[in-house]
Design a protein around this motif. Structure first.
Motif, PDB file in Angstrom:
ATOM      1  N   GLU A 262     -89.627  30.506  27.308  1.00 58.99           N
ATOM      2  CA  GLU A 262     -90.849  31.293  27.565  1.00 58.99           C
ATOM      3  C   GLU A 262     -91.800  30.285  26.873  1.00 58.99           C
ATOM      4  N   LYS A 263     -91.668  30.027  25.444  1.00 57.97           N
ATOM      5  CA  LYS A 263     -92.634  29.404  24.710  1.00 57.97           C
ATOM      6  C   LYS A 263     -93.082  28.020  25.094  1.00 57.97           C
TER       7      LYS A 263
ATOM      8  N   ASN B 119     -92.125  26.777  28.110  1.00 55.02           N
ATOM      9  CA  ASN B 119     -92.175  26.680  29.814  1.00 55.02           C
ATOM     10  C   ASN B 119     -91.196  25.595  30.237  1.00 55.02           C
TER      11      ASN B 119
END
Length: 267
Positions: free
Chosen positions: A105-106, A108
């Motif tokens: 998530e962080k 991508n």
């Protein structure tokens, strides 16, 4: 192969030096990103690889990017990394406590492996548990497994949550071992030995005992019985250990480490 390492502390450099030792990467293809100017200068003097102090677009040219910053420092590098990573690159994180989903998530970025090594990796005698995101191919997994094995041995875990147990058992394990060694050395001093002599006796005993575990075709219980004769000195010591619930205390401590690892994984 081209490898970039973000964060060049003890563990990051243990990986770097192992890769070079086994000729898995050439110095000119090993990029070391170290934010501390003093530390970066030391690394340049050691001539371990190409050293830079800030994350740049050149990281996008590397096959594997190893994240070995402290977990609390990840936030400081994640934005810069996200801007330069390329879809085909594999991220290998050895940051404790940060799950694969959070890294994805962080940054991508989908191709993420999370690993938990331990400090004997600095001698090429470590053990590392690792898990991977489902997007990685078998060939990519094998490539990273070969890299990790340069630092000792590895075990692949399909269930990422088991990395918390790896953290508690083998990641933190060297400290438990040192704790026992220290207690034995202290007992030697109480019996009249100089610290250097007590340390020699204990260290060689530990080394020889490890090799017996590895090479003798006996269970741990059988190995204990081989030393502890009926009514003897070893039996007297073991009786005290059992009376003080030493085994239970050790197990309780390791389970506490696992609980803390799970807390850290949840943020």
């Amino acid at each position: 192969m081209k490898i970039a390492i973000v964060g060049c502390g003890n563990m990051g450099m243990a990986f770097a030096k192992s890769f070079l030792q086994y000729d898995l990467v050439k110095k000119e293809n090993l990029l070391l990103i170290e934010k501390s100017a003093d530390r970066a200068e030391t690394l340049r003097a050691e001539n371990t690889g190409v050293v830079i102090e800030t994350i740049s677009k050149h990281i996008g040219e590397y096959d594997i990017v190893i994240l070995s910053v402290k977990p609390q420092d990840f936030a400081a590098v994640q934005d810069a990394l996200r801007d330069v990573l390329q879809p085909q690159q594999v991220i290998l994180s050895i940051m404790a406590g940060i799950p694969i989903a959070a890294i994805q998530e962080k940054l991508n970025h989908r191709l993420v492996i999370r690993a938990m090594p331990n400090t004997p990796a600095m001698l090429g005698m470590g053990i590392t548990g690792f898990s991977a995101s489902k997007e990685l191919s078998f060939a990519q997994l094998l490539k990273v497994d070969n890299l990790i094995n340069a630092t000792g041995r590895s075990v692949f875990l399909e269930d990422e949550s088991m990395l918390d147990a790896v953290t508690a058992l083998s990641g933190s394990g060297p400290a438990y071992f040192y704790y026992l060694v220290k207690a034995m050395v202290e007992a030697g001093k109480q019996m009249g030995f100089e610290e250097s002599m007590a340390t020699l006796l204990v260290k060689q005993t530990m080394l020889g005992s490890f090799h017996l575990i590895n090479n003798a075709d006996k269970s741990l219980d059988d190995l204990i019985k081989a030393v502890a004769s009926k009514g003897g000195t070893t039996e007297a010591a073991l009786r005290e250990f059992e009376g003080g619930n030493l085994a239970k205390t050790l197990q309780t401590g390791i389970l506490a480490a696992e609980r803390r690892a799970k807390e850290l994984s949840k943020g």
